[in-house]
Design an enzyme around this catalytic site. Sequence first.
Site, PDB file in Angstrom:
ATOM      1  N   GLY A 339       0.583  -1.014   0.224  1.00  0.00           N
ATOM      2  CA  GLY A 339       0.269  -0.003   0.504  1.00  0.00           C
ATOM      3  C   GLY A 339       0.844   1.295  -0.050  1.00  0.00           C
ATOM      4  CD  GLU A 363      24.752  -8.165 -20.584  1.00  0.00           C
ATOM      5  OE1 GLU A 363      24.899  -9.348 -21.252  1.00  0.00           O
ATOM      6  OE2 GLU A 363      26.009  -7.479 -19.819  1.00  0.00           O
TER       7      GLU A 363
HETATM    8  C1  LIG Z   1      22.473   1.912 -16.511  1.00  0.00           C
HETATM    9  C2  LIG Z   1      22.612   1.040 -18.228  1.00  0.00           C
HETATM   10  C3  LIG Z   1      24.149   0.197 -17.912  1.00  0.00           C
HETATM   11  C4  LIG Z   1      24.679   0.016 -19.428  1.00  0.00           C
HETATM   12  N1  LIG Z   1      26.261  -0.378 -19.236  1.00  0.00           N
HETATM   13  C5  LIG Z   1      26.328  -1.119 -20.781  1.00  0.00           C
HETATM   14  C6  LIG Z   1      27.696  -1.174 -20.213  1.00  0.00           C
HETATM   15  O1  LIG Z   1      28.211  -1.885 -19.718  1.00  0.00           O
HETATM   16  N2  LIG Z   1      28.046  -1.335 -21.800  1.00  0.00           N
HETATM   17  C7  LIG Z   1      27.556  -1.467 -22.944  1.00  0.00           C
HETATM   18  O2  LIG Z   1      27.857  -1.077 -23.907  1.00  0.00           O
HETATM   19  N3  LIG Z   1      26.607  -0.358 -23.052  1.00  0.00           N
HETATM   20  C8  LIG Z   1      25.842  -0.432 -21.733  1.00  0.00           C
HETATM   21  N4  LIG Z   1      24.252  -0.402 -22.218  1.00  0.00           N
HETATM   22  C9  LIG Z   1      24.030   0.189 -22.951  1.00  0.00           C
HETATM   23  C10 LIG Z   1      22.468  -0.886 -22.933  1.00  0.00           C
HETATM   24  O3  LIG Z   1      22.846  -1.772 -23.539  1.00  0.00           O
HETATM   25  C11 LIG Z   1      21.571  -0.685 -23.707  1.00  0.00           C
HETATM   26  O4  LIG Z   1      21.010   1.291 -23.809  1.00  0.00           O
HETATM   27  C12 LIG Z   1      20.359  -1.191 -25.002  1.00  0.00           C
HETATM   28  O5  LIG Z   1      20.940  -1.434 -25.790  1.00  0.00           O
HETATM   29  C13 LIG Z   1      19.413  -0.291 -25.514  1.00  0.00           C
HETATM   30  O6  LIG Z   1      20.329   0.532 -26.898  1.00  0.00           O
HETATM   31  P1  LIG Z   1      19.623   2.135 -26.579  1.00  0.00           P
HETATM   32  O7  LIG Z   1      19.684   2.791 -25.073  1.00  0.00           O
HETATM   33  O8  LIG Z   1      20.596   2.696 -27.609  1.00  0.00           O
HETATM   34  O9  LIG Z   1      18.659   1.976 -26.841  1.00  0.00           O
HETATM   35  P2  LIG Z   1      17.465   2.097 -29.076  1.00  0.00           P
HETATM   36  O10 LIG Z   1      18.995   0.563 -29.105  1.00  0.00           O
HETATM   37  O11 LIG Z   1      17.540   3.475 -29.148  1.00  0.00           O
HETATM   38  O12 LIG Z   1      16.748   1.367 -29.397  1.00  0.00           O
HETATM   39  C14 LIG Z   1      15.185   2.483 -28.239  1.00  0.00           C
HETATM   40  C15 LIG Z   1      13.840   1.818 -28.417  1.00  0.00           C
HETATM   41  O13 LIG Z   1      13.406   1.006 -30.229  1.00  0.00           O
HETATM   42  C16 LIG Z   1      13.825   0.084 -29.712  1.00  0.00           C
HETATM   43  N5  LIG Z   1      14.386  -1.584 -31.085  1.00  0.00           N
HETATM   44  C17 LIG Z   1      15.970  -0.473 -31.318  1.00  0.00           C
HETATM   45  N6  LIG Z   1      15.784  -1.331 -32.889  1.00  0.00           N
HETATM   46  C18 LIG Z   1      15.290  -2.182 -33.591  1.00  0.00           C
HETATM   47  C19 LIG Z   1      14.721  -2.852 -34.166  1.00  0.00           C
HETATM   48  N7  LIG Z   1      14.794  -3.489 -34.418  1.00  0.00           N
HETATM   49  N8  LIG Z   1      13.466  -2.876 -33.767  1.00  0.00           N
HETATM   50  C20 LIG Z   1      12.530  -3.259 -32.674  1.00  0.00           C
HETATM   51  N9  LIG Z   1      12.316  -2.399 -31.790  1.00  0.00           N
HETATM   52  C21 LIG Z   1      13.953  -1.899 -31.311  1.00  0.00           C
HETATM   53  C22 LIG Z   1      14.182  -0.421 -28.210  1.00  0.00           C
HETATM   54  O14 LIG Z   1      14.085  -1.819 -27.763  1.00  0.00           O
HETATM   55  C23 LIG Z   1      13.829   0.696 -28.111  1.00  0.00           C
HETATM   56  O15 LIG Z   1      13.059   0.544 -26.932  1.00  0.00           O
HETATM   57  C24 LIG Z   1      24.221   0.412 -20.303  1.00  0.00           C
HETATM   58  C25 LIG Z   1      22.494   0.944 -19.993  1.00  0.00           C
HETATM   59  C26 LIG Z   1      22.196   1.533 -18.839  1.00  0.00           C
HETATM   60  C27 LIG Z   1      20.913   2.568 -19.562  1.00  0.00           C
END
Ligand SMILES: Cc1cc2nc3c(=O)[nH]c(=O)nc-3n(C[C@H](O)[C@H](O)[C@H](O)COP(=O)(O)OP(=O)(O)OC[C@H]3O[C@@H](n4cnc5c(N)ncnc54)[C@H](O)[C@@H]3O)c2cc1C
Length: 386
Positions: A339, A363
């Site tokens: 709650g 990931e």
């Molecule tokens: C706290 C945190 C820790 C992290 N740690 C690491 C790390 O240690 N090393 C590292 O390299 N990265 C790291 N990342 C990055 C993380 O892996 C990325 O944020 C993630 O892979 C998504 O990429 P983006 O945020 O650029 O989203 P985008 O790729 O821009 O995606 C935006 C939206 O579009 C959707 N989308 C994109 N492409 C498609 C598709 N082909 N079909 C359908 N939907 C799609 C996605 O699902 C999402 O909803 C971290 C991120 C955070 C927030």
Amino acid sequence: MDFALTEEQQAIQALAREFAEQEIAPHAADWDRDHQFPREVFGKLGELGLMGVCVPEELGGAGADFVSYVLVLEELSRADAGVGVTVAVHTSAATLPIVAFGTHEQKGRFVPPLARGEVIGAFALTEPGSGSDAGSLRTTAVPDGDGGWRISGTKQWCTNGSHASTFLLFARTDPETEGARGVSAFLLDAEHVEVTREEEKLGLHSSSTADLRLDNALVDGDRMLHEERKGFVVAMATLDGGRIGIAAQAVGIAQAALDTARSYALEREQFGSRIAEFQAIRFKLADMATEIAAARQLTLRAAWLKQAGLPHGSEGAMAKLFASQVAVRASQEAIQVLGGYGYTREFPAERYYRDAKITEIYEGTSEIQRIVISRELLRAADARGA
Ligand SMILES: Cc1cc2nc3c(=O)[nH]c(=O)nc-3n(C[C@H](O)[C@H](O)[C@H](O)COP(=O)(O)OP(=O)(O)OC[C@H]3O[C@@H](n4cnc5c(N)ncnc54)[C@H](O)[C@@H]3O)c2cc1C
């Protein structure tokens, strides 16, 4: 079919649980509030062998299997998901790729200090313009004419970035080749990278998420991991295994949410009885427990497949997709069971809710997991001519 954990797996699970309950859980709320990275915890985890639990003994690890590793991640994340992701990235995204792809010399040089927890590892793939489409990364590595490389670019959201000594970093070595095939992997030290910013996040406040800049960093030729232009093979294999770890992190968060909701339901009285007597509350707990059990089994199965050397890409993606949804739902329901108290910082339910969301994003987002799963599903059907 045998669902029982081995004696060794049970012993490692018990060790991780005891450490997490005594040394992590009591401090998690403070670390979250103060945004504190608990560096000392990782030294202690190293002493227990839990910073390299599935790394071979001859390389400084505990020599246990990948199932033991995910059991450790679940226990750590149940206490503090920030500690969970620090260990997950350190182990499966930084250390294990060196074990899998490194030369004899690279393994001997980089793995033992990582596996013993003396130094922390990081994985730098994402950039401001390339997330899900990681193959479009723009960081460049140019030959220096002397066998080495000059690396320049920016990396974003690097977990452990502010505290790591070893970075597995991806850069384009072939400017002529667009996309993933022009990318190579490198092993860098902290002095090669400049931390430009520590990210402010919704949750995981005890973990470090940093932006990095590389300005003509000079890297010796023997720091390339695997072959030139094979960086994406390293990255994809790493993420296939890493996802199973994130699934375990999600299971740990969901279990913590259930534990909190259950104890509260047994204490809180309204209308003259404990709220645990109300069917509406009981059914929430039953649904949470059922989903968590299913998520855990998917996770352990994917880990077992990986350990057995069997294909596990789709199974790991399923485990992460499902377990992350379960973590978000369970932490949301835990708040509902508590709650108004669930919405306050007096109880950890709101922290679980904030921490759970990221498991649907990093990931590989849930959308990317569905791409991996459906691709495999359709390929298998195509091959059968179905
Ligand atoms: C706290 C945190 C820790 C992290 N740690 C690491 C790390 O240690 N090393 C590292 O390299 N990265 C790291 N990342 C990055 C993380 O892996 C990325 O944020 C993630 O892979 C998504 O990429 P983006 O945020 O650029 O989203 P985008 O790729 O821009 O995606 C935006 C939206 O579009 C959707 N989308 C994109 N492409 C498609 C598709 N082909 N079909 C359908 N939907 C799609 C996605 O699902 C999402 O909803 C971290 C991120 C955070 C927030």
